[in-house]
Enzyme design. Structure first.
Site: not given
Ligand SMILES: [Zn+2]
Length: 175
Positions: A9, A24, A77, A139
Protein backbone atom coordinates in the site's frame (compact mmCIF):
# COMPACT_ATOMS: atom_id res chain seq x y z
CA UNK A 1 22.00 -11.94 -3.70
CA UNK A 2 19.37 -9.34 -4.49
CA UNK A 3 16.25 -9.02 -2.36
CA UNK A 4 13.38 -6.70 -3.22
CA UNK A 5 11.33 -5.64 -0.19
CA UNK A 6 7.82 -4.39 -0.88
CA UNK A 7 6.00 -2.30 1.74
CA UNK A 8 2.34 -2.90 0.88
CA UNK A 9 0.00 0.00 0.00
CA UNK A 10 1.02 3.67 0.45
CA UNK A 11 -0.08 7.19 -0.38
CA UNK A 12 -3.68 7.32 -1.56
CA UNK A 13 -4.00 3.63 -0.64
CA UNK A 14 -3.47 3.40 3.14
CA UNK A 15 -4.49 -0.27 3.27
CA UNK A 16 -6.32 -1.47 6.37
CA UNK A 17 -6.78 0.75 9.40
CA UNK A 18 -6.65 -0.23 13.07
CA UNK A 19 -9.34 0.57 15.64
CA UNK A 20 -7.39 3.66 16.72
CA UNK A 21 -6.64 4.70 13.12
CA UNK A 22 -3.18 3.29 12.63
CA UNK A 23 -2.64 2.94 8.86
CA UNK A 24 -1.35 -0.35 7.52
CA UNK A 25 0.76 1.47 4.90
CA UNK A 26 2.76 3.19 7.66
CA UNK A 27 3.42 -0.03 9.57
CA UNK A 28 4.39 -1.84 6.38
CA UNK A 29 6.85 0.92 5.51
CA UNK A 30 8.40 1.08 9.00
CA UNK A 31 8.90 -2.67 9.16
CA UNK A 32 10.19 -2.83 5.57
CA UNK A 33 12.79 -0.15 6.27
CA UNK A 34 14.07 -2.12 9.28
CA UNK A 35 14.09 -5.29 7.17
CA UNK A 36 16.09 -3.42 4.55
CA UNK A 37 18.64 -2.20 7.12
CA UNK A 38 19.17 -5.63 8.62
CA UNK A 39 19.38 -7.33 5.23
CA UNK A 40 22.09 -4.85 4.18
CA UNK A 41 24.00 -5.63 7.38
CA UNK A 42 23.81 -9.30 6.40
CA UNK A 43 25.38 -8.46 3.04
CA UNK A 44 22.44 -8.58 0.60
CA UNK A 45 21.69 -6.08 -2.14
CA UNK A 46 18.31 -4.66 -1.20
CA UNK A 47 15.76 -2.56 -3.03
CA UNK A 48 12.52 -1.15 -1.61
CA UNK A 49 9.58 -0.73 -3.98
CA UNK A 50 8.81 2.46 -2.05
CA UNK A 51 10.60 4.33 0.74
CA UNK A 52 8.02 7.06 1.37
CA UNK A 53 4.23 7.34 1.63
CA UNK A 54 3.48 7.28 -2.07
CA UNK A 55 1.09 5.22 -4.15
CA UNK A 56 2.66 2.57 -6.35
CA UNK A 57 0.56 0.31 -8.56
CA UNK A 58 0.90 -3.42 -8.03
CA UNK A 59 2.13 -3.81 -11.61
CA UNK A 60 4.88 -1.25 -10.96
CA UNK A 61 5.98 -3.08 -7.82
CA UNK A 62 6.43 -6.25 -9.86
CA UNK A 63 8.21 -4.36 -12.62
CA UNK A 64 10.65 -2.81 -10.15
CA UNK A 65 11.63 -6.28 -8.90
CA UNK A 66 11.67 -7.89 -12.35
CA UNK A 67 13.70 -5.15 -14.03
CA UNK A 68 16.20 -5.03 -11.19
CA UNK A 69 16.61 -8.79 -11.45
CA UNK A 70 15.78 -9.54 -7.82
CA UNK A 71 16.49 -13.08 -6.63
CA UNK A 72 13.76 -12.89 -3.99
CA UNK A 73 10.71 -10.72 -3.38
CA UNK A 74 9.35 -10.09 0.10
CA UNK A 75 6.10 -8.16 0.48
CA UNK A 76 5.10 -6.84 3.91
CA UNK A 77 1.44 -6.40 4.88
CA UNK A 78 -0.86 -6.35 7.91
CA UNK A 79 -4.01 -8.42 8.07
CA UNK A 80 -7.45 -7.10 8.94
CA UNK A 81 -10.68 -8.76 10.02
CA UNK A 82 -13.02 -8.67 13.01
CA UNK A 83 -11.59 -7.51 16.35
CA UNK A 84 -10.88 -11.04 17.59
CA UNK A 85 -8.90 -12.26 14.57
CA UNK A 86 -5.24 -12.59 15.53
CA UNK A 87 -1.96 -14.07 14.35
CA UNK A 88 0.71 -14.08 11.68
CA UNK A 89 0.68 -15.88 8.33
CA UNK A 90 3.01 -16.03 5.34
CA UNK A 91 1.66 -16.47 1.82
CA UNK A 92 3.42 -18.00 -1.17
CA UNK A 93 2.69 -19.36 -4.61
CA UNK A 94 5.86 -21.06 -5.91
CA UNK A 95 7.58 -24.03 -4.28
CA UNK A 96 10.71 -21.94 -3.75
CA UNK A 97 8.54 -19.29 -2.16
CA UNK A 98 7.05 -21.89 0.15
CA UNK A 99 10.50 -22.97 1.38
CA UNK A 100 11.32 -19.39 2.35
CA UNK A 101 7.83 -18.80 3.76
CA UNK A 102 8.18 -21.73 6.17
CA UNK A 103 11.38 -20.46 7.80
CA UNK A 104 10.25 -16.82 7.91
CA UNK A 105 6.93 -17.84 9.46
CA UNK A 106 8.57 -19.92 12.19
CA UNK A 107 11.10 -17.17 12.96
CA UNK A 108 8.23 -14.69 13.33
CA UNK A 109 6.26 -16.94 15.67
CA UNK A 110 9.34 -17.66 17.78
CA UNK A 111 10.18 -13.95 18.07
CA UNK A 112 6.69 -12.58 18.75
CA UNK A 113 4.72 -15.39 20.43
CA UNK A 114 1.81 -14.39 18.20
CA UNK A 115 -0.68 -17.01 17.00
CA UNK A 116 0.68 -19.21 14.20
CA UNK A 117 -1.74 -19.12 11.25
CA UNK A 118 0.88 -20.99 9.25
CA UNK A 119 1.96 -20.61 5.63
CA UNK A 120 -0.69 -20.52 2.93
CA UNK A 121 -0.71 -21.14 -0.81
CA UNK A 122 -2.35 -18.26 -2.67
CA UNK A 123 -2.70 -18.09 -6.44
CA UNK A 124 -4.73 -14.88 -6.54
CA UNK A 125 -2.26 -12.30 -5.23
CA UNK A 126 -0.95 -9.83 -7.78
CA UNK A 127 2.60 -9.54 -6.48
CA UNK A 128 3.01 -13.30 -6.15
CA UNK A 129 1.76 -13.78 -9.71
CA UNK A 130 3.52 -10.81 -11.33
CA UNK A 131 7.03 -11.30 -9.99
CA UNK A 132 9.37 -13.57 -11.91
CA UNK A 133 11.42 -14.65 -8.86
CA UNK A 134 10.35 -16.61 -5.75
CA UNK A 135 8.13 -14.38 -3.64
CA UNK A 136 6.45 -14.34 -0.26
CA UNK A 137 3.89 -12.03 1.29
CA UNK A 138 4.14 -11.75 5.06
CA UNK A 139 1.02 -10.75 7.00
CA UNK A 140 2.83 -9.54 10.13
CA UNK A 141 -0.27 -9.29 12.34
CA UNK A 142 -3.87 -8.14 12.50
CA UNK A 143 -3.96 -4.36 12.63
CA UNK A 144 -7.69 -4.75 13.37
CA UNK A 145 -6.86 -6.53 16.65
CA UNK A 146 -6.63 -3.84 19.37
CA UNK A 147 -3.67 -5.38 21.24
CA UNK A 148 -1.77 -6.07 18.03
CA UNK A 149 -2.42 -2.57 16.74
CA UNK A 150 -0.98 -1.18 19.97
CA UNK A 151 2.20 -3.23 19.45
CA UNK A 152 2.48 -2.31 15.78
CA UNK A 153 2.57 1.36 16.80
CA UNK A 154 5.88 0.84 18.57
CA UNK A 155 9.31 0.88 17.01
CA UNK A 156 10.48 -1.88 19.38
CA UNK A 157 7.88 -4.34 18.13
CA UNK A 158 8.41 -3.45 14.49
CA UNK A 159 12.14 -4.05 14.91
CA UNK A 160 11.41 -7.47 16.47
CA UNK A 161 9.25 -8.33 13.46
CA UNK A 162 11.87 -7.11 11.00
CA UNK A 163 14.73 -8.98 12.68
CA UNK A 164 12.68 -12.18 12.68
CA UNK A 165 12.00 -11.84 8.95
CA UNK A 166 15.72 -11.33 8.33
CA UNK A 167 16.61 -14.26 10.62
CA UNK A 168 14.34 -16.46 8.55
CA UNK A 169 15.82 -15.22 5.29
CA UNK A 170 19.34 -15.80 6.60
CA UNK A 171 18.48 -19.27 7.81
CA UNK A 172 17.22 -20.14 4.35
CA UNK A 173 19.70 -18.29 2.13
CA UNK A 174 22.97 -18.14 4.05
CA UNK A 175 23.62 -21.87 4.04
ZN1 LIG B 1 -2.25 -5.11 2.87
Amino acid sequence: MKICVDPGHGGSDPGAQGPTKLDESKVNLDVSKFVCEHLKESGYDVKLTRSTEIYIALSDRCEIANEWGADWFVSIHCNSDGPSAVGIETLYKSNAGKDLAVVVQSALIAATGDVDRSVKYRDNLYVLNGTSMPAILVEIGFISHPETEKKLRTKDYNVIIAKAIVDGINEHLLV
